[in-house]
Design a protein around this motif. Sequence first.
Motif, PDB file in Angstrom:
ATOM      1  N   ARG A 116      30.925  32.280 -13.881  1.00  0.00           N
ATOM      2  CA  ARG A 116      32.141  32.121 -14.896  1.00  0.00           C
ATOM      3  C   ARG A 116      31.976  33.364 -16.053  1.00  0.00           C
ATOM      4  NH1 ARG A 116      34.628  27.025 -14.952  1.00  0.00           N
ATOM      5  NH2 ARG A 116      33.481  25.463 -13.644  1.00  0.00           N
ATOM      6  N   ASN A 117      30.878  33.987 -16.217  1.00  0.00           N
ATOM      7  CA  ASN A 117      30.566  35.046 -17.014  1.00  0.00           C
ATOM      8  C   ASN A 117      31.143  36.269 -16.433  1.00  0.00           C
ATOM      9  OD1 ASN A 117      29.832  33.451 -19.109  1.00  0.00           O
ATOM     10  ND2 ASN A 117      27.897  32.990 -18.093  1.00  0.00           N
ATOM     11  N   GLY A 118      31.389  36.553 -15.299  1.00  0.00           N
ATOM     12  CA  GLY A 118      31.831  37.702 -14.425  1.00  0.00           C
ATOM     13  C   GLY A 118      30.503  38.340 -13.670  1.00  0.00           C
ATOM     14  N   ASN A 119      29.150  37.917 -13.803  1.00  0.00           N
ATOM     15  CA  ASN A 119      28.278  38.294 -13.147  1.00  0.00           C
ATOM     16  C   ASN A 119      28.364  38.278 -11.448  1.00  0.00           C
ATOM     17  OD1 ASN A 119      26.665  38.824 -15.519  1.00  0.00           O
ATOM     18  ND2 ASN A 119      26.481  36.709 -15.655  1.00  0.00           N
ATOM     19  N   VAL A 120      27.854  39.054 -10.841  1.00  0.00           N
ATOM     20  CA  VAL A 120      27.872  39.200  -9.354  1.00  0.00           C
ATOM     21  C   VAL A 120      26.571  38.360  -9.007  1.00  0.00           C
ATOM     22  CG1 VAL A 120      27.886  40.322  -7.239  1.00  0.00           C
ATOM     23  CG2 VAL A 120      29.139  41.198  -9.344  1.00  0.00           C
ATOM     24  N   VAL A 121      26.557  37.214  -8.549  1.00  0.00           N
ATOM     25  CA  VAL A 121      25.347  36.495  -8.446  1.00  0.00           C
ATOM     26  C   VAL A 121      24.766  36.392  -6.921  1.00  0.00           C
ATOM     27  CG1 VAL A 121      25.591  34.925 -10.494  1.00  0.00           C
ATOM     28  CG2 VAL A 121      26.544  34.141  -8.188  1.00  0.00           C
ATOM     29  N   GLU A 122      25.807  36.483  -6.009  1.00  0.00           N
ATOM     30  CA  GLU A 122      25.112  36.524  -4.434  1.00  0.00           C
ATOM     31  C   GLU A 122      26.060  37.395  -3.836  1.00  0.00           C
ATOM     32  OE1 GLU A 122      22.374  35.149  -2.359  1.00  0.00           O
ATOM     33  OE2 GLU A 122      22.611  33.945  -4.004  1.00  0.00           O
ATOM     34  N   ARG A 123      25.603  37.873  -2.575  1.00  0.00           N
ATOM     35  CA  ARG A 123      26.190  38.276  -1.481  1.00  0.00           C
ATOM     36  C   ARG A 123      26.127  37.541  -0.358  1.00  0.00           C
ATOM     37  NH1 ARG A 123      26.500  44.861   0.397  1.00  0.00           N
ATOM     38  NH2 ARG A 123      27.137  44.458   2.437  1.00  0.00           N
ATOM     39  N   PHE A 124      27.311  37.431   0.516  1.00  0.00           N
ATOM     40  CA  PHE A 124      26.958  36.793   1.708  1.00  0.00           C
ATOM     41  C   PHE A 124      27.621  37.487   2.827  1.00  0.00           C
ATOM     42  CE2 PHE A 124      27.907  33.402  -1.544  1.00  0.00           C
ATOM     43  CZ  PHE A 124      26.589  32.502  -1.454  1.00  0.00           C
ATOM     44  N   GLU A 125      26.869  37.503   3.807  1.00  0.00           N
ATOM     45  CA  GLU A 125      27.452  38.475   5.172  1.00  0.00           C
ATOM     46  C   GLU A 125      28.204  37.353   5.923  1.00  0.00           C
ATOM     47  OE1 GLU A 125      27.122  41.661   5.167  1.00  0.00           O
ATOM     48  OE2 GLU A 125      25.805  41.391   3.444  1.00  0.00           O
ATOM     49  N   PRO A 126      28.884  37.914   6.605  1.00  0.00           N
ATOM     50  CA  PRO A 126      30.069  37.134   7.415  1.00  0.00           C
ATOM     51  C   PRO A 126      29.281  36.175   8.450  1.00  0.00           C
ATOM     52  CG  PRO A 126      30.136  39.433   8.098  1.00  0.00           C
ATOM     53  CD  PRO A 126      29.294  39.396   7.134  1.00  0.00           C
ATOM     54  N   THR A 127      27.974  36.548   8.557  1.00  0.00           N
ATOM     55  CA  THR A 127      27.293  35.389   9.488  1.00  0.00           C
ATOM     56  C   THR A 127      26.463  34.413   8.628  1.00  0.00           C
ATOM     57  OG1 THR A 127      25.508  36.842   9.306  1.00  0.00           O
ATOM     58  CG2 THR A 127      26.720  37.131  11.099  1.00  0.00           C
ATOM     59  N   THR A 128      26.676  34.301   7.399  1.00  0.00           N
ATOM     60  CA  THR A 128      26.366  33.357   6.559  1.00  0.00           C
ATOM     61  C   THR A 128      27.109  32.140   6.702  1.00  0.00           C
ATOM     62  OG1 THR A 128      25.311  34.824   4.955  1.00  0.00           O
ATOM     63  CG2 THR A 128      25.649  32.541   4.248  1.00  0.00           C
ATOM     64  N   ASP A 129      26.445  30.799   6.900  1.00  0.00           N
ATOM     65  CA  ASP A 129      27.199  29.518   6.974  1.00  0.00           C
ATOM     66  C   ASP A 129      27.801  29.372   5.807  1.00  0.00           C
ATOM     67  OD1 ASP A 129      27.160  26.261   6.856  1.00  0.00           O
ATOM     68  OD2 ASP A 129      26.901  26.931   8.899  1.00  0.00           O
ATOM     69  N   LEU A 130      29.106  28.760   5.931  1.00  0.00           N
ATOM     70  CA  LEU A 130      29.820  28.780   4.754  1.00  0.00           C
ATOM     71  C   LEU A 130      29.518  27.433   4.101  1.00  0.00           C
ATOM     72  CD1 LEU A 130      33.534  29.835   6.098  1.00  0.00           C
ATOM     73  CD2 LEU A 130      31.988  30.695   4.415  1.00  0.00           C
ATOM     74  N   GLY A 131      28.723  26.476   4.563  1.00  0.00           N
ATOM     75  CA  GLY A 131      28.032  25.383   3.834  1.00  0.00           C
ATOM     76  C   GLY A 131      27.071  25.703   2.891  1.00  0.00           C
ATOM     77  N   VAL A 132      26.154  26.991   3.237  1.00  0.00           N
ATOM     78  CA  VAL A 132      25.493  27.772   2.354  1.00  0.00           C
ATOM     79  C   VAL A 132      26.436  28.291   1.038  1.00  0.00           C
ATOM     80  CG1 VAL A 132      23.890  29.549   1.914  1.00  0.00           C
ATOM     81  CG2 VAL A 132      23.731  28.403   3.966  1.00  0.00           C
ATOM     82  N   VAL A 133      27.311  29.056   1.344  1.00  0.00           N
ATOM     83  CA  VAL A 133      28.335  29.404   0.377  1.00  0.00           C
ATOM     84  C   VAL A 133      28.695  28.396  -0.541  1.00  0.00           C
ATOM     85  CG1 VAL A 133      30.484  30.534  -0.016  1.00  0.00           C
ATOM     86  CG2 VAL A 133      29.137  31.457   1.868  1.00  0.00           C
ATOM     87  N   GLU A 134      29.188  27.271   0.119  1.00  0.00           N
ATOM     88  CA  GLU A 134      29.534  26.196  -0.571  1.00  0.00           C
ATOM     89  C   GLU A 134      28.546  25.493  -1.641  1.00  0.00           C
ATOM     90  OE1 GLU A 134      31.884  21.731  -0.186  1.00  0.00           O
ATOM     91  OE2 GLU A 134      31.442  22.722   1.481  1.00  0.00           O
ATOM     92  N   ASP A 135      27.444  25.544  -1.232  1.00  0.00           N
ATOM     93  CA  ASP A 135      26.216  24.905  -2.074  1.00  0.00           C
ATOM     94  C   ASP A 135      26.023  25.846  -3.477  1.00  0.00           C
ATOM     95  OD1 ASP A 135      25.583  23.030  -0.324  1.00  0.00           O
ATOM     96  OD2 ASP A 135      24.124  23.803   0.733  1.00  0.00           O
ATOM     97  N   LYS A 136      26.359  27.049  -2.932  1.00  0.00           N
ATOM     98  CA  LYS A 136      26.058  28.151  -4.153  1.00  0.00           C
ATOM     99  C   LYS A 136      27.231  28.076  -5.149  1.00  0.00           C
ATOM    100  CE  LYS A 136      22.099  30.155  -3.126  1.00  0.00           C
ATOM    101  NZ  LYS A 136      20.980  30.228  -4.001  1.00  0.00           N
ATOM    102  N   ILE A 137      28.439  27.828  -4.675  1.00  0.00           N
ATOM    103  CA  ILE A 137      29.604  27.764  -5.431  1.00  0.00           C
ATOM    104  C   ILE A 137      29.491  26.300  -6.461  1.00  0.00           C
ATOM    105  CG2 ILE A 137      32.141  27.093  -5.408  1.00  0.00           C
ATOM    106  CD1 ILE A 137      32.219  28.508  -2.870  1.00  0.00           C
ATOM    107  N   ARG A 138      28.872  25.174  -5.799  1.00  0.00           N
ATOM    108  CA  ARG A 138      28.921  24.034  -6.434  1.00  0.00           C
ATOM    109  C   ARG A 138      27.901  24.192  -7.679  1.00  0.00           C
ATOM    110  NH1 ARG A 138      28.660  20.863  -1.603  1.00  0.00           N
ATOM    111  NH2 ARG A 138      26.470  20.663  -1.811  1.00  0.00           N
ATOM    112  N   GLU A 139      26.641  24.909  -7.090  1.00  0.00           N
ATOM    113  CA  GLU A 139      25.672  25.331  -8.298  1.00  0.00           C
ATOM    114  C   GLU A 139      26.234  25.846  -9.677  1.00  0.00           C
ATOM    115  OE1 GLU A 139      22.436  27.538  -6.800  1.00  0.00           O
ATOM    116  OE2 GLU A 139      21.865  26.180  -5.387  1.00  0.00           O
ATOM    117  N   LEU A 140      27.296  26.654  -9.312  1.00  0.00           N
ATOM    118  CA  LEU A 140      27.816  27.612 -10.469  1.00  0.00           C
ATOM    119  C   LEU A 140      28.813  26.730 -11.024  1.00  0.00           C
ATOM    120  CD1 LEU A 140      28.231  31.213  -8.885  1.00  0.00           C
ATOM    121  CD2 LEU A 140      26.421  30.254 -10.484  1.00  0.00           C
ATOM    122  N   LEU A 141      29.622  25.771 -10.300  1.00  0.00           N
ATOM    123  CA  LEU A 141      30.443  24.904 -11.015  1.00  0.00           C
ATOM    124  C   LEU A 141      30.011  23.868 -12.022  1.00  0.00           C
ATOM    125  CD1 LEU A 141      33.127  24.372  -7.982  1.00  0.00           C
ATOM    126  CD2 LEU A 141      33.547  25.963 -10.276  1.00  0.00           C
TER     127      LEU A 141
END
Length: 181
Positions: free
Chosen positions: A156-181
Amino acid sequence: MGIYDFNVLKADGEEISLTEYKNKVILIINSATECGFTPQYDALQDLYEKYSKENFIILDFPCNQFGNQAPGTNAEIASFCDTKFGIKFPIFSKIDVNGDNASPLYQYLKSVKGFKGFDAEHPLAALLESMLGRENPNFAKEPDIKWNFTKFLIDRNGNVVERFEPTTDLGVVEDKIRELL
């Protein structure tokens, strides 16, 4: 320098500032309509629908640099995404993410979060590594975007916190999104 210092072009060519997305959790992707990872659009749209009311947004930047898999015009790409996947998050003008003509936004993103490798469990990881290794034996040591559907997560502050390659499971991406929300 930060994420809010950049202006980008919407699919219709209008320039906007990323300050429009201040105080939101942002997932920035480079996409292609004819890629083996294109079906990720379904899960990405689901994530958007699930979390958009919590100030989450996805910003989609089509890119034709990987196997010429985004050959259409901005209008054709937007139409494809709407018709095939019902995409409601913003799709921007097609850009380059690597090389001399790389978007300044992507130059910044790569400088903050470089490549850390593919998810070895993904069925396409070995194929990508082999293909990229033939073109550039040092690909793994360079921060460049390696393929379509690479994702950057911004807090929310504009910081780049994570990079996910196309092979990263979207469940992992969702978990990181939830952490930030």
